[in-house]
Design a protein around this motif. Structure first.
Motif, PDB file in Angstrom:
ATOM      1  N   LEU A 180       0.844  -1.193   0.000  1.00 19.96           N
ATOM      2  CA  LEU A 180       0.000   0.000   0.000  1.00 19.96           C
ATOM      3  C   LEU A 180       0.880   1.243   0.000  1.00 19.96           C
ATOM      4  CD1 LEU A 180      -2.831   1.258   0.205  1.00 19.96           C
ATOM      5  CD2 LEU A 180      -2.600   1.132   2.692  1.00 19.96           C
ATOM      6  N   ILE A 181       0.732   2.094  -1.010  1.00 19.92           N
ATOM      7  CA  ILE A 181       1.521   3.326  -1.115  1.00 19.92           C
ATOM      8  C   ILE A 181       0.731   4.434  -0.431  1.00 19.92           C
ATOM      9  CG2 ILE A 181       2.759   4.861  -2.680  1.00 19.92           C
ATOM     10  CD1 ILE A 181       2.601   2.678  -4.809  1.00 19.92           C
ATOM     11  N   ARG A 182       1.026   4.693   0.821  1.00 18.91           N
ATOM     12  CA  ARG A 182       0.184   5.564   1.640  1.00 18.91           C
ATOM     13  C   ARG A 182       0.260   7.033   1.238  1.00 18.91           C
ATOM     14  NH1 ARG A 182      -1.959   2.764   5.685  1.00 18.91           N
ATOM     15  NH2 ARG A 182      -1.003   0.771   6.259  1.00 18.91           N
ATOM     16  N   ASP A 183       1.361   7.467   0.633  1.00 17.31           N
ATOM     17  CA  ASP A 183       1.496   8.880   0.277  1.00 17.31           C
ATOM     18  C   ASP A 183       1.112   9.151  -1.175  1.00 17.31           C
ATOM     19  OD1 ASP A 183       3.608   7.584  -0.856  1.00 17.31           O
ATOM     20  OD2 ASP A 183       5.133   9.052  -0.264  1.00 17.31           O
ATOM     21  N   ASP A 184       0.467   8.196  -1.845  1.00 23.96           N
ATOM     22  CA  ASP A 184       0.001   8.397  -3.213  1.00 23.96           C
ATOM     23  C   ASP A 184      -1.463   7.981  -3.304  1.00 23.96           C
ATOM     24  OD1 ASP A 184      -0.032   8.996  -5.909  1.00 23.96           O
ATOM     25  OD2 ASP A 184       1.777   7.862  -6.375  1.00 23.96           O
ATOM     26  N   ARG A 185      -2.118   8.365  -4.385  1.00 20.07           N
ATOM     27  CA  ARG A 185      -3.549   8.137  -4.521  1.00 20.07           C
ATOM     28  C   ARG A 185      -3.860   6.645  -4.571  1.00 20.07           C
ATOM     29  NH1 ARG A 185      -5.837  11.157  -9.080  1.00 20.07           N
ATOM     30  NH2 ARG A 185      -7.730  10.107  -8.401  1.00 20.07           N
ATOM     31  N   PRO A 186      -5.074   6.264  -4.194  1.00 21.87           N
ATOM     32  CA  PRO A 186      -5.460   4.845  -4.226  1.00 21.87           C
ATOM     33  C   PRO A 186      -5.609   4.328  -5.654  1.00 21.87           C
ATOM     34  CG  PRO A 186      -6.944   6.132  -2.806  1.00 21.87           C
ATOM     35  CD  PRO A 186      -6.135   7.099  -3.597  1.00 21.87           C
ATOM     36  N   TYR A 187      -5.402   3.023  -5.819  1.00 20.78           N
ATOM     37  CA  TYR A 187      -5.873   2.354  -7.020  1.00 20.78           C
ATOM     38  C   TYR A 187      -7.393   2.389  -6.996  1.00 20.78           C
ATOM     39  CZ  TYR A 187      -1.367   0.160  -8.263  1.00 20.78           C
ATOM     40  OH  TYR A 187      -0.080  -0.079  -8.659  1.00 20.78           O
ATOM     41  N   ALA A 188      -8.000   2.746  -8.106  1.00 17.69           N
ATOM     42  CA  ALA A 188      -9.465   2.820  -8.166  1.00 17.69           C
ATOM     43  C   ALA A 188      -9.937   2.595  -9.593  1.00 17.69           C
ATOM     44  CB  ALA A 188      -9.967   4.171  -7.649  1.00 17.69           C
ATOM     45  N   ALA A 189     -11.066   1.908  -9.719  1.00 22.23           N
ATOM     46  CA  ALA A 189     -11.730   1.719 -11.001  1.00 22.23           C
ATOM     47  C   ALA A 189     -13.211   1.968 -10.811  1.00 22.23           C
ATOM     48  CB  ALA A 189     -11.490   0.313 -11.549  1.00 22.23           C
ATOM     49  N   ALA A 190     -13.833   2.612 -11.788  1.00 21.21           N
ATOM     50  CA  ALA A 190     -15.263   2.901 -11.723  1.00 21.21           C
ATOM     51  C   ALA A 190     -15.904   2.501 -13.043  1.00 21.21           C
ATOM     52  CB  ALA A 190     -15.506   4.379 -11.452  1.00 21.21           C
ATOM     53  N   LEU A 191     -17.045   1.813 -12.959  1.00 20.71           N
ATOM     54  CA  LEU A 191     -17.851   1.465 -14.121  1.00 20.71           C
ATOM     55  C   LEU A 191     -19.191   2.164 -13.940  1.00 20.71           C
ATOM     56  CD1 LEU A 191     -17.923  -0.244 -16.730  1.00 20.71           C
ATOM     57  CD2 LEU A 191     -18.961  -2.082 -15.380  1.00 20.71           C
ATOM     58  N   LEU A 192     -19.546   3.051 -14.871  1.00 24.85           N
ATOM     59  CA  LEU A 192     -20.689   3.936 -14.700  1.00 24.85           C
ATOM     60  C   LEU A 192     -21.627   3.878 -15.894  1.00 24.85           C
ATOM     61  CD1 LEU A 192     -18.729   7.076 -13.438  1.00 24.85           C
ATOM     62  CD2 LEU A 192     -20.018   5.486 -12.013  1.00 24.85           C
ATOM     63  N   TYR A 193     -22.920   3.890 -15.600  1.00 21.34           N
ATOM     64  CA  TYR A 193     -23.965   4.029 -16.617  1.00 21.34           C
ATOM     65  C   TYR A 193     -24.693   5.329 -16.339  1.00 21.34           C
ATOM     66  CZ  TYR A 193     -28.442   3.568 -18.967  1.00 21.34           C
ATOM     67  OH  TYR A 193     -29.557   3.808 -19.736  1.00 21.34           O
ATOM     68  N   GLY A 194     -24.944   6.119 -17.379  1.00 16.74           N
ATOM     69  CA  GLY A 194     -25.590   7.399 -17.165  1.00 16.74           C
ATOM     70  C   GLY A 194     -26.588   7.751 -18.237  1.00 16.74           C
ATOM     71  N   TRP A 195     -27.504   8.628 -17.884  1.00 12.87           N
ATOM     72  CA  TRP A 195     -28.432   9.186 -18.853  1.00 12.87           C
ATOM     73  C   TRP A 195     -28.614  10.673 -18.526  1.00 12.87           C
ATOM     74  CZ3 TRP A 195     -29.665   5.881 -14.961  1.00 12.87           C
ATOM     75  CH2 TRP A 195     -30.603   6.295 -14.010  1.00 12.87           C
ATOM     76  N   GLY A 196     -28.864  11.468 -19.562  1.00 11.09           N
ATOM     77  CA  GLY A 196     -28.923  12.900 -19.348  1.00 11.09           C
ATOM     78  C   GLY A 196     -29.952  13.569 -20.228  1.00 11.09           C
ATOM     79  N   TYR A 197     -30.229  14.828 -19.898  1.00 11.70           N
ATOM     80  CA  TYR A 197     -31.234  15.628 -20.591  1.00 11.70           C
ATOM     81  C   TYR A 197     -30.616  16.962 -20.988  1.00 11.70           C
ATOM     82  CZ  TYR A 197     -34.098  12.277 -18.021  1.00 11.70           C
ATOM     83  OH  TYR A 197     -34.616  11.125 -17.488  1.00 11.70           O
ATOM     84  N   THR A 219     -28.068  21.236 -19.049  1.00  9.45           N
ATOM     85  CA  THR A 219     -27.911  19.793 -19.153  1.00  9.45           C
ATOM     86  C   THR A 219     -27.891  19.181 -17.764  1.00  9.45           C
ATOM     87  OG1 THR A 219     -26.466  18.023 -19.974  1.00  9.45           O
ATOM     88  CG2 THR A 219     -25.397  20.045 -19.284  1.00  9.45           C
ATOM     89  N   SER A 220     -28.639  18.113 -17.591  1.00 10.69           N
ATOM     90  CA  SER A 220     -28.671  17.365 -16.336  1.00 10.69           C
ATOM     91  C   SER A 220     -28.334  15.917 -16.635  1.00 10.69           C
ATOM     92  CB  SER A 220     -30.054  17.443 -15.678  1.00 10.69           C
ATOM     93  OG  SER A 220     -30.426  18.785 -15.423  1.00 10.69           O
ATOM     94  N   GLN A 221     -27.655  15.266 -15.708  1.00  7.34           N
ATOM     95  CA  GLN A 221     -27.239  13.888 -15.931  1.00  7.34           C
ATOM     96  C   GLN A 221     -27.272  13.108 -14.627  1.00  7.34           C
ATOM     97  OE1 GLN A 221     -23.124  13.171 -17.143  1.00  7.34           O
ATOM     98  NE2 GLN A 221     -23.817  11.640 -18.603  1.00  7.34           N
ATOM     99  N   VAL A 222     -27.662  11.847 -14.717  1.00  7.28           N
ATOM    100  CA  VAL A 222     -27.646  10.921 -13.589  1.00  7.28           C
ATOM    101  C   VAL A 222     -26.706   9.778 -13.929  1.00  7.28           C
ATOM    102  CG1 VAL A 222     -29.000   9.379 -12.135  1.00  7.28           C
ATOM    103  CG2 VAL A 222     -30.023  11.491 -12.980  1.00  7.28           C
ATOM    104  N   ARG A 223     -25.819   9.435 -13.006  1.00 11.86           N
ATOM    105  CA  ARG A 223     -24.900   8.320 -13.177  1.00 11.86           C
ATOM    106  C   ARG A 223     -25.060   7.348 -12.015  1.00 11.86           C
ATOM    107  NH1 ARG A 223     -18.973  10.964 -14.493  1.00 11.86           N
ATOM    108  NH2 ARG A 223     -19.294  11.498 -16.699  1.00 11.86           N
ATOM    109  N   ILE A 224     -25.081   6.077 -12.334  1.00 13.09           N
ATOM    110  CA  ILE A 224     -25.058   5.033 -11.309  1.00 13.09           C
ATOM    111  C   ILE A 224     -24.014   4.004 -11.734  1.00 13.09           C
ATOM    112  CG2 ILE A 224     -27.461   5.335 -10.583  1.00 13.09           C
ATOM    113  CD1 ILE A 224     -28.200   2.967 -12.356  1.00 13.09           C
ATOM    114  N   GLY A 225     -23.449   3.306 -10.767  1.00 15.09           N
ATOM    115  CA  GLY A 225     -22.438   2.322 -11.139  1.00 15.09           C
ATOM    116  C   GLY A 225     -21.763   1.714  -9.933  1.00 15.09           C
TER     117      GLY A 225
END
Length: 361
Positions: free
Chosen positions: A133-150, A160-166
């Motif tokens: 764990l590299i405590r002085d650097d940012r975390p490993y992270a992955a995000a998978l997102l589905y969104g829809w907008g108007y 423009t408005s948008q909703v994202r869930i994931g």
């Protein structure tokens, strides 16, 4: 050794299959729903748009491979709609959903459309070789997102408005996708994905207002315009307020309200009005965006579980610049972004690029 090779091939196949499924979903929306739209005699426009965007620090040109390391987004933009509930240009599932989201559906505008998209974002620290764990650097992270907008436009104003869930965490398959991509380009893999953020469902609501401040075009077709924006985001994925602007210069500027693809809500393209005789156009753009950040799960860590985090900076700014070219029904855009440091102790100023390819149907 054979087991390692077999495992790597299996992971690469799974990543490729997942990407194929995402593309098939987006293509189905663009092709299948457009055929329904074509039968609607009251439609305002008969073309939808399919956009495919790739973000990578490799495109930044500085040899970086850290921070916001890689991302992709597939977005379907509907034709100009009569309304958000009954217009057959929208999939039936979206029309049903919109009945429950009337508070997000703008009304009383001259032009309106809807977007649907799915994408993945990957974030890594600087040192790819460490497994601890590299405590002085940012975390490993992955995000998978589905969104829809108007989107809703009246004259030189767009909202423009948008909703994202994931999902954030191992279920977002960030390690598998990054290993597959690094295998293609022939670079070493990151070894610390065992320390990534834990699985957590995420949501995000974004809203942005855009206003064209000035526009000038000569009889020869060369011109420029300036567009301002402000907005914000709320949710456990990200909470912030933002504001900025964009300046564009080129030949036959499109009559939309912004080109920069990586700005918050930037994939929510407004309806583009292009004269049939204009077979191509091109322009340069420079965009600025500043954010006051209250929450960023990729830096603050998991919301409800213990996880790695860093001391983020509340004020972050981006400057992006690039070129966009439209030829017939195809659109291409390339941009580079420079971002201020996002957390205390960050070694390098983040630099990355993005490529967008769009096709009207």
């Amino acid at each position: 050794m054979r087991r390692l090779v077999k495992c790597w091939r299996t992971q690469r196949l799974r990543a490729a299959r997942a990407t194929g499924v995402l593309l098939a979903i987006a293509a189905g929306a663009a092709a299948g729903e457009t055929s329904q739209c074509a039968s609607n005699p009251t439609r305002l426009a008969d073309q939808s748009t399919l956009n495919f965007r790739i973000d990578n620090d490799l495109f930044g040109g500085l040899g970086q491979d850290q921070g916001y390391s890689n991302g992709f987004l597939v977005t379907w933009v509907s034709p100009n709609l009569g309304d958000y509930v009954d217009d057959p240009c929208l999939p039936a599932s979206m029309r049903r959903l919109n009945r429950y989201l009337e508070w997000l559906n703008p009304a009383g505008f001259d032009e309106q459309n809807m977007t649907m998209g799915i994408g993945q974002l990957l974030f890594t620290p600087t040192d790819r070789t460490r497994t601890d764990l590299i405590r002085d650097d940012r975390p490993y992270a992955a995000a998978l997102l589905y969104g829809w907008g108007y989107n809703a436009r009246r004259g030189d104003h767009l909202r423009t408005s948008q909703v994202r869930i994931g999902m954030v965490g191992p279920s977002a398959k960030g390690r598998q996708v990054q290993d597959w991509w690094h295998g293609i380009i022939g670079t070493d893999r990151f070894q610390g994905w065992e320390n990534q953020l834990r699985d957590e469902p995420v949501f995000q609501i974004l809203h942005e207002r855009r206003n064209r401040i000035a526009r000038h075009e000569s009889p020869s077709g060369w011109g420029w315009d300036a567009i301002g924006h402000w907005g914000g985001s709320f949710g456990n994925f990200a909470t912030y307020a933002n504001a900025g602007g964009e300046w564009r210069f080129g030949y036959r500027l499109p009559d939309d309200l912004g080109t920069a693809p990586l700005r918050p809500g930037g994939e929510n393209m407004s309806p583009v009005r292009v004269h049939p005789a204009q077979l191509w156009n091109t322009h340069l753009f420079v965009a600025l965006d500043a954010r006051w950040v209250l929450r960023d799960i990729t830096l603050d860590g998991n919301t409800f579980k213990a996880s790695h985090s860093v001391d983020k900076r509340p004020l972050v700014a981006d400057i992006g610049y690039g070129i966009a070219v439209t030829r017939g029904t195809w659109r291409f855009a390339f941009a580079r972004y420079h971002r201020t440091r996002e957390f205390n102790g960050q070694r390098e100023v983040p630099t990355y690029g993005t490529v967008t390819i769009g096709k009207r149907f």
